[in-house]
Structures are given as C-alpha cells and as structure tokens.
Design an enzyme around this catalytic site. Structure first.
Site, mmCIF file in Angstrom:
data_model
loop_
_atom_site.group_PDB
_atom_site.id
_atom_site.type_symbol
_atom_site.label_atom_id
_atom_site.label_comp_id
_atom_site.label_asym_id
_atom_site.label_seq_id
_atom_site.Cartn_x
_atom_site.Cartn_y
_atom_site.Cartn_z
ATOM 1 C CG HIS A 245 5.403 -1.278 10.058
ATOM 2 N ND1 HIS A 245 4.179 -1.482 10.645
ATOM 3 C CD2 HIS A 245 5.198 -1.471 8.723
ATOM 4 C CE1 HIS A 245 3.299 -1.799 9.706
ATOM 5 N NE2 HIS A 245 3.888 -1.802 8.533
ATOM 6 C CG ASP B 77 -0.348 -0.282 2.530
ATOM 7 O OD1 ASP B 77 0.573 -1.117 2.589
ATOM 8 O OD2 ASP B 77 -0.777 0.322 3.531
HETATM 9 ZN ZN LIG Z 1 0.350 0.567 5.289
HETATM 10 ZN ZN LIG Z 2 3.062 -1.467 6.516
#
Ligand SMILES: [Zn+2]
Ligand SMILES: [Zn+2]
Length: 307
Positions: free
Chosen positions: A143, A65
C-alpha cells in the site's frame, strides 16, 4: 460463538450510511477489534459490543480510516475499567502514531495494553501452543504506507464420536483422559483416540485491508473459512486502484476463488459509488461461494466447518 460484526464500511470519507472502517470478530471467548476508524466507539454501542469484549486490537496501517477510532476505543476501555490485558498489533513503523493516538491515560496504558507490533514480511503474534484461539499472524501487504493483513488459524483437532464412545464403553472422566493421553486401558483393552474420534479441521479467518494485489494477499486468504477484504473500486476505476494501492471488487473476488475461500465479505468502499449492488455483480462474475457486500452493523456467522 464465532461471528463477525461490521462496525463501519467506508474508506477515505465516511458517508451518511457508512461509518469509517471497524470490524469486531467474536471468536469463542476472544474478541478482536480490527481497524477502528473514526466513530467506532459509537458503532460498538449500536452493535452491542462492550469494551470488555475486546481482547486484541489489530490495526492494518495508520491511514485515518483504519485508526482514528483508537483514542475513543482506548478511552472507553479505561472508562469501563476493563482490566484484562488488551494486546495491540500494528505496523512497527507506526509506533510514533500509536503513541500519539493512545497518549491519554498513560498509567492505564502501561497496565492494560500489551503493544506487540508486526514487522518484517510475517510476524507470528500469538502461537497456537500458548493462546486460547490458535495462531495469529500479520503478513505484509502493499500500500502507500506500511500495511499488514491478519490471519487467525485454529489448529486442527479431533471431534469425539458419541456412537463409538458408547460402543467401546468410554464414559465420564475416561473421555478427558483419552483426549489428554491419546490412549487408555479399559478392562484390559487399549482404546486410542483415533478409535473414537474423527479429524476436525481448524478454521481460518483472514482480514485484508488496503493493498494492491501481492503475495501477502494470497498467503492470508489461503483456504480461509471467512475472508474480509477491501474492495475500494470497481473495475472501471482499476487504474486508480493500482495507483493508490487498492483492490477492485473483481480482484478481491478472484483472490477468493483462487484461494478456495468459503465466505467472502467485501468492504471498504469508495464514496464515489452509490449502488452497492454493483460490487456484488462484479464479484459474482468470478466467485460462486457465500458472498456479502458489507453494510454497517451487519453480522455474519463464521460458517460451520465443512466436515
Ligand atoms: Zn483505507
Ligand atoms: Zn490506506
């Protein structure tokens, strides 16, 4: 002109109303394309952003994304025969993915793209002494895979005061000489830059995508005039956010409050929520500055300086 154009606002899966991520920042003469997700090329057309407007591409990490729009954006640059250098920033560990996404047009890639990845905790990607726009830094986030946020910081400057210039008789080429030299001699008198100008604080823009709360988030957001930040979840799903390395709207807004942010733009919403007003309600509980819950193709001016 300083303006943020929202090209897409969906996280993992695009919806009927939200394209994958994509953000274009027009900062005077420089255009920054952040996180081009799938469909960014077409969203640029809807938003009136030309390929030639892009001077820097900043990718936070290589989840789809945030990067599936790279091949389209790259092809568009080549198709439109953009020949100025386009600097590309991305996590260094993602170089093999960047290579694959920009595999076509190898000769054009060599000629136009300047690949300058981010590495370590913090990378200065452009320095204020050599760039037109100020300092561009990447700061490591937290992340599932390596991820970086970006911060653009304009150096402090000085604002000329017309009344003072007139009172001291400084006109025409003397003004630029004064700006250059810091002082001039005029009819036997010394006039300094401080006599005829006031401090003009530089502006800062911060871009924080997929991350859990970490020091990097606060370093990026510190006193930003505009903060664009992911708010994937609502507090009711905070455990999911912690597990997958994402923020809630409330966490994002609390960061903005703690860091003295002026304008907050929330984005990167999970497709599980149908009512965007819920993000606004949650953020409003802790943040009372200017707040936008981003929709595709919205445009927000970077707020004027406070002084
Ligand atoms: Zn994302
Ligand atoms: Zn991500």
């Amino acid at each position: 002109m300083r303006e943020l154009i929202i090209l897409g606002t969906a996280s993992q899966v695009p919806t009927r109303t939200r394209n994958h991520n994509g953000y274009f920042l027009r900062w005077d003469e420089t255009g920054f394309l952040f996180d081009p997700g799938e469909g960014t090329q077409r969203q640029m057309t809807f938003a009136g952003v030309a390929a030639g407007d892009i001077h820097r591409v900043c990718v936070t990490h290589f989840h789809g994304d945030h990067c599936f729009g790279l091949p389209g954006a790259f092809s568009r640059l080549a198709n439109d025969r953009v020949e100025h250098p386009v600097h590309c920033h991305f996590p260094m560990s993602g170089q093999p993915l960047f290579d694959r996404l920009c595999w076509t047009w190898p000769e054009y890639r060599r000629r136009v793209l300047r690949e300058e990845p981010a590495w370590g905790e913090r990378t200065v990607l452009a320095h204020e002494s050599t760039s037109d726009f100020g300092r561009l830094e990447a700061v490591r986030l937290s992340h599932g895979i390596e991820s970086y946020g970006y911060r653009l910081t304009e150096p402090d400057g000085r604002r000329m005061l017309p009344d003072k210039l007139a009172a001291l008789g400084v006109t025409g080429p003397h003004i630029s000489e004064l700006q250059r030299e810091g002082r001039i001699e005029l009819d036997g008198e010394t006039v300094t830059l401080e006599d005829v100008s006031a401090p003009r604080p530089g502006q800062a823009f911060a871009f924080v995508m997929d991350t859990r709360l970490c020091d990097g988030v606060y370093a990026l957001a510190d006193h930003a005039d505009m903060l664009v930040i992911e708010s994937t979840f609502l507090t009711e799903d905070a455990p999911l956010g912690a597990e997958h390395g994402h923020l809630t709207a409330r966490q994002a807004a609390q960061v903005a409050t703690d860091c003295g942010v002026r304008t907050l733009v929330l984005t990167h919403f999970s497709q599980r929520y149908s009512d965007p007003a819920a993000f606004e309600r949650e953020a409003r509980e802790v943040f009372d500055g200017e707040l936008y819950v981003a929709e595709d193709l919205m445009r927000f001016p970077v707020p004027k300086r406070a002084h």
